[in-house]
Structures are given as C-alpha cells and as structure tokens.
Design a protein around this motif. Structure first.
Motif, mmCIF file in Angstrom:
data_model
loop_
_atom_site.group_PDB
_atom_site.id
_atom_site.type_symbol
_atom_site.label_atom_id
_atom_site.label_comp_id
_atom_site.label_asym_id
_atom_site.label_seq_id
_atom_site.Cartn_x
_atom_site.Cartn_y
_atom_site.Cartn_z
ATOM 1 N N ASN A 400 -27.099 -5.769 -1.086
ATOM 2 C CA ASN A 400 -27.278 -6.363 0.245
ATOM 3 C C ASN A 400 -26.074 -7.181 0.704
ATOM 4 O O ASN A 400 -26.118 -7.818 1.763
ATOM 5 C CB ASN A 400 -28.539 -7.228 0.280
ATOM 6 N N GLY A 401 -24.998 -7.180 -0.085
ATOM 7 C CA GLY A 401 -23.782 -7.880 0.298
ATOM 8 C C GLY A 401 -23.658 -9.290 -0.225
ATOM 9 O O GLY A 401 -22.600 -9.914 -0.107
ATOM 10 N N VAL A 402 -24.718 -9.854 -0.805
ATOM 11 C CA VAL A 402 -24.661 -11.203 -1.375
ATOM 12 C C VAL A 402 -23.748 -11.194 -2.599
ATOM 13 O O VAL A 402 -23.812 -10.282 -3.433
ATOM 14 C CB VAL A 402 -26.069 -11.693 -1.759
ATOM 15 N N LYS A 403 -22.885 -12.212 -2.716
ATOM 16 C CA LYS A 403 -21.958 -12.315 -3.834
ATOM 17 C C LYS A 403 -22.480 -13.310 -4.865
ATOM 18 O O LYS A 403 -22.910 -14.404 -4.504
ATOM 19 C CB LYS A 403 -20.573 -12.759 -3.353
ATOM 20 N N LEU A 404 -22.415 -12.932 -6.131
ATOM 21 C CA LEU A 404 -22.802 -13.796 -7.245
ATOM 22 C C LEU A 404 -21.569 -14.157 -8.050
ATOM 23 O O LEU A 404 -20.683 -13.320 -8.262
ATOM 24 C CB LEU A 404 -23.790 -13.086 -8.165
ATOM 25 N N ALA A 405 -21.532 -15.391 -8.532
ATOM 26 C CA ALA A 405 -20.422 -15.815 -9.383
ATOM 27 C C ALA A 405 -20.910 -16.894 -10.332
ATOM 28 O O ALA A 405 -22.056 -17.348 -10.254
ATOM 29 C CB ALA A 405 -19.262 -16.318 -8.537
ATOM 30 N N GLY A 406 -20.044 -17.315 -11.244
ATOM 31 C CA GLY A 406 -20.402 -18.325 -12.214
ATOM 32 C C GLY A 406 -20.615 -19.683 -11.587
ATOM 33 O O GLY A 406 -20.097 -19.983 -10.504
ATOM 34 N N LEU A 407 -21.383 -20.516 -12.277
ATOM 35 C CA LEU A 407 -21.735 -21.840 -11.769
ATOM 36 C C LEU A 407 -20.523 -22.627 -11.314
ATOM 37 O O LEU A 407 -20.569 -23.320 -10.297
ATOM 38 C CB LEU A 407 -22.487 -22.613 -12.865
ATOM 39 N N MET A 408 -19.412 -22.537 -12.045
ATOM 40 C CA MET A 408 -18.257 -23.376 -11.743
ATOM 41 C C MET A 408 -17.218 -22.674 -10.882
ATOM 42 O O MET A 408 -16.135 -23.220 -10.645
ATOM 43 C CB MET A 408 -17.640 -23.881 -13.043
ATOM 44 N N ASP A 409 -17.536 -21.468 -10.391
ATOM 45 C CA ASP A 409 -16.612 -20.764 -9.505
ATOM 46 C C ASP A 409 -16.730 -21.295 -8.077
ATOM 47 O O ASP A 409 -17.722 -21.935 -7.714
ATOM 48 C CB ASP A 409 -16.892 -19.264 -9.538
ATOM 49 N N GLU A 410 -15.706 -21.017 -7.269
ATOM 50 C CA GLU A 410 -15.647 -21.549 -5.906
ATOM 51 C C GLU A 410 -16.026 -20.508 -4.865
ATOM 52 O O GLU A 410 -15.588 -20.559 -3.711
ATOM 53 C CB GLU A 410 -14.245 -22.118 -5.658
ATOM 54 N N THR A 411 -16.886 -19.589 -5.280
ATOM 55 C CA THR A 411 -17.345 -18.522 -4.386
ATOM 56 C C THR A 411 -18.119 -19.078 -3.200
ATOM 57 O O THR A 411 -17.967 -18.593 -2.072
ATOM 58 C CB THR A 411 -18.220 -17.533 -5.177
ATOM 59 N N SER A 412 -18.957 -20.076 -3.436
ATOM 60 C CA SER A 412 -19.750 -20.640 -2.338
ATOM 61 C C SER A 412 -18.852 -21.291 -1.296
ATOM 62 O O SER A 412 -19.079 -21.147 -0.088
ATOM 63 C CB SER A 412 -20.771 -21.635 -2.887
ATOM 64 N N GLN A 413 -17.817 -21.999 -1.741
ATOM 65 C CA GLN A 413 -16.903 -22.627 -0.785
ATOM 66 C C GLN A 413 -16.097 -21.565 -0.025
ATOM 67 O O GLN A 413 -15.914 -21.672 1.191
ATOM 68 C CB GLN A 413 -15.941 -23.577 -1.511
ATOM 69 N N ARG A 414 -15.645 -20.531 -0.738
ATOM 70 C CA ARG A 414 -14.903 -19.476 -0.038
ATOM 71 C C ARG A 414 -15.784 -18.762 0.969
ATOM 72 O O ARG A 414 -15.312 -18.318 2.019
ATOM 73 C CB ARG A 414 -14.315 -18.494 -1.054
ATOM 74 N N GLY A 415 -17.078 -18.629 0.663
ATOM 75 C CA GLY A 415 -17.986 -18.012 1.622
ATOM 76 C C GLY A 415 -18.073 -18.824 2.905
ATOM 77 O O GLY A 415 -18.067 -18.264 4.014
ATOM 78 N N PHE A 416 -18.178 -20.156 2.768
ATOM 79 C CA PHE A 416 -18.184 -21.014 3.951
ATOM 80 C C PHE A 416 -16.896 -20.844 4.738
ATOM 81 O O PHE A 416 -16.909 -20.646 5.964
ATOM 82 C CB PHE A 416 -18.362 -22.474 3.538
ATOM 83 N N TRP A 417 -15.756 -20.928 4.046
ATOM 84 C CA TRP A 417 -14.482 -20.916 4.747
ATOM 85 C C TRP A 417 -14.170 -19.554 5.365
ATOM 86 O O TRP A 417 -13.513 -19.483 6.417
ATOM 87 C CB TRP A 417 -13.363 -21.355 3.815
#
Length: 432
Positions: A400-417
């Motif tokens: 569905n396009g959702v990205k998963l990454a490790g707890l300490m990765d910065e994927t969530s911040q990159r998604g916002f930006w």
C-alpha cells in the motif's frame, strides 16, 4: 522622476532546501519561510481544529488558532458543529476571548452585535441608523471555507485546495481507527482540559520529535534510569521489533504495537503494565464489543504513537496539538484521551498524562529543553546543512506504499519533509 515599484521577493527554492538526506538550517529560522508555511500549509491545507467531544452541548465553544487565524468551533441548537472566524463582521473585534465556554448567543464586546449559534446576526443597537440596503442576512459570522471530520476529529481548510479530508488523511485513518478501537463504543472523550506548553523551538522540530525513536535513551535517560516501566528502552537496539512508519502525505508513527505483539501474553503494556484483573469493567466491555480474540489483540497492541500532518499527534493516550507562533516559538497543547466505556482506566490515564506532560512532567521538560537547544544551534551559520539520512534506502515498502524502518531510523522525519517539500515547492512553482 517616477517612483520604482518595489521588487517582489524571489521565490524560495524548497526543492533545494529539502533534499532526500539533508535539510537547510534556514527552514527552522527564516521568518519568510514561516510566513509562507502559515499560508500554504495551515491556510490552504487541512489542519486539525477541535474534537467534537470538547463541545458536547448546544452553545459550547472552543477557540483555536490555525496558522495565523483565530477560529471558534461552536455547537448550535440543532446539534451541528460549525467553525467561524473569531471576528465580528462589524468593526472586526474579537468575539470570544476565552479558550472555551458556553453561550446562548455570541455578543460582540465592542458594539453588542449579537449572533445566533448558527452564525446569523439576530440583533444590533439602533438598526434603523444603517442605510436602507443594509441586511442582517448578509452580516452574520463568517464560516470557514471547508470543514470535515473523521472519528470526531474536526479539520478545516481555510482557502480551499483540491483534496478532500479523506484524501489528505490517506492511510492515517488507520491510526485514528486504532485509537477509537480501544473504546468499546468506538468513541473517545477529550474532556479533561488542555495543558499548554510554550516551546522555544520551530514548530517542525516538535513534529519531528513526536515520531523520533532515536533520542529517547539520551534525552530521557534520567527517566529511563529511574522508572522500571521504561527500563527496556535503554536496551533497545536497531534490531528492536518496534518500527517507524511513513504513511505518506506527511503522516508517520512509531509502531510500538509491533513490540507489544512480540510478547503476546502481555496485555496493557501501553498503560505501564497494569494487571487486567484491575480493569474488569473495561475488559468485559471490550470482549462484549469485539469478541474475546479481537479484544485481546486490541488490548495488546494499544494506541498509536503518531503525527498527522501538520499539527495533530495521537501520542498514545494523549492528544497533542502544535500551534506555530513564530519561526522560533510554538505552543504544544496536550490532553489525555478518555475512552468511552472505560471509566476504570481513565483515572489512570489522567495521572499518567499529568506525570509525563504536566508542569513537572517527566517527558515534556526534556523535550522542551532539547528543542530549545536545537533551535539555538541552528541559528549558527555553519554547518549549513542538517543530516537526515539514518536508515535511508533500507526501508521496507509495503504494497500500500507505507514505508517501514527500524526504530532509530529517520524514515518518519523524511516522510514529513518529503510531503512538506511537495506542498511548499508546489505552491511556489504555481506562482512563477
């Protein structure tokens, strides 16, 4: 000699300032960027304004600021919620001066123009002094251009864009559903009131921090050392089952449920590990509502820890709202989530919210301090760029396009930006 018109400021190149693995420091400090964000993100996009449980009775209202605008969410005699600009159409005075309350009608403090709960002008002193073409029907309160809700969460779009609310929320509806699904009735109550913290940092730093799994052992080290509930946090490694997720559209979360599922015999780890036997009413109501198997899953997985673009955080059993004030100042509002049909749990939720986010809270002081230190740091001219590349390129992308990454990765911040860049750059490109 003919005067020369002032030159318009050059468009800001957001595609340069926001790159895939780094950000320009001016994004946190430039007043011109802040002003454009208020217009482009908060006025032309969807923003959270209130929850319908805050105004359950006719005449109840709350005053909220979205971008630079003061708004009043008001429940009418017909039971409908409407959102108006907090401004009298006569001479512009602010109508509601308190954060919340109840009124049978809205009366302007300046010249006593009076409005019904549905916004109609119903009275004014010496109406006959106005011209013959004056019409009360044309002088009511001004509603926002668009409002819509999902799960009781009310959003507004002040300058209409092309997205519906459902399109804006995208996969983030799953996060709201997960929170609502912890109530046996599917409803929550934001009735405890809001704590208000002035944060001496850019509003986007608060957004980033809400879904940052990297900082806890350092920033909250004293809490972790002192509290056995958080003892496992200090031992978390990049291989922790907890994940961060980028849902697209700027929405993201820390998926603690993936960690809680790893110990599937443990219910209520999200409450600090309360014994289910102490919550018989709530557990029984959940079993009745969803069946024992699905109820057990919900009570294991718990609530989301998420950030919904741009200003709403479903922070486990707290709701947080971010109000930008200036490039270097914001206000964070926090309210505990009461679950309808879970009265035996709600008192505990209130105490935990006070302990974490209250004036002497264990978490808010740490986050406020690190935000202020970061804001002080980015005002320096060098280094010019901020690194945001931890875990980049290693994400798992779901169908569905959702990205998963490790707890300490910065994927969530990159998604916002990434979404921020698309929104801000798209606005600039449209005016060139």
């Amino acid at each position: 000699m003919m005067a020369t018109a002032p030159l318009s400021p050059a468009p800001i190149d957001y595609r340069h300032l926001v790159q895939d693995g780094r950000l320009h420091g001016s994004l946190y400090t430039d007043p011109a960027i802040f002003a454009q964000e208020m217009d482009t993100i908060f006025h032309r996009g969807w923003s959270f304004v209130a929850h319908d449980s805050e105004i359950p009775n006719q005449g109840d209202f709350v005053v909220r600021r979205v971008g630079s605008q003061s708004l009043v969410a008001l429940r009418g005699k017909d039971g409908e919620v409407r959102v108006f600009y907090n401004r009298c159409p006569h001479r512009g005075a602010t109508l509601c001066q308190t954060a919340s309350g109840n009124r049978p009608r809205i009366t302007c403090p300046y010249h006593a123009w009076t409005f019904a709960l549905d916004g109609r002008l119903i009275g004014l002193p010496d109406e006959g002094a106005y011209p013959a073409d004056f019409s009360k029907a044309d002088a009511g309160l001004t509603p926002v251009a668009r409002m819509d809700s999902y799960g009781g969460f009310i959003f507004v779009n002040l300058i209409p864009n092309k997205l519906t609310l459902r399109e804006h929320l995208g996969h983030a509806t799953e996060l709201i559903d997960a929170l609502l699904g912890l109530s046996p009735t599917g409803r929550i109550q934001l009735s405890a009131g809001w704590m208000k913290h002035k944060m001496r940092s850019n509003w986007k730093m608060i957004v980033e921090n809400q879904v940052d799994g990297y900082h806890a052992p350092m920033v909250h080290g004293s809490l972790i050392a002192a509290n056995r509930t958080f003892a496992t946090v200090r031992d978390r490694k990049p291989t922790s089952p907890t994940r961060v997720r980028d849902f697209g559209m700027g929405h993201s979360d820390i998926d603690h449920a993936s960690d809680y599922r790893a110990a599937n015999d443990k219910l209520f780890r999200w409450t600090g590990g309360i014994d289910p036997a102490r919550l018989p009413q709530y557990v029984g109501a959940m079993n009745d509502a969803y069946g024992p198997e699905d109820a057990r899953r919900r009570l294991i997985e718990g609530p989301p820890h998420s950030m919904l673009f741009p200003n709403l955080s479903l922070a486990e059993m707290n709701i947080m709202v971010i109000e930008p004030i200036s490039a270097d100042t914001a206000v964070q509002y926090t309210c505990p989530v009461f679950l309808e049909g879970a009265e035996d749990l709600n008192a505990r939720t209130l105490r935990r919210c006070e302990g974490a986010m209250g004036p002497a809270g264990m978490l808010i002081a740490d986050d406020a301090e690190i935000g202020e230190l970061t804001q002080m740091g980015v005002t320096n001219l060098e280094p010019e760029w901020i690194i945001l590349s931890r875990g980049m390129g290693k994400e798992e992308v779901l169908p569905n396009g959702v990205k998963l990454a490790g707890l300490m990765d910065e994927t969530s911040q990159r998604g916002f930006w990434s979404h921020y860049r698309d929104v801000m750059a798209g606005s600039q490109e449209n005016v060139r």
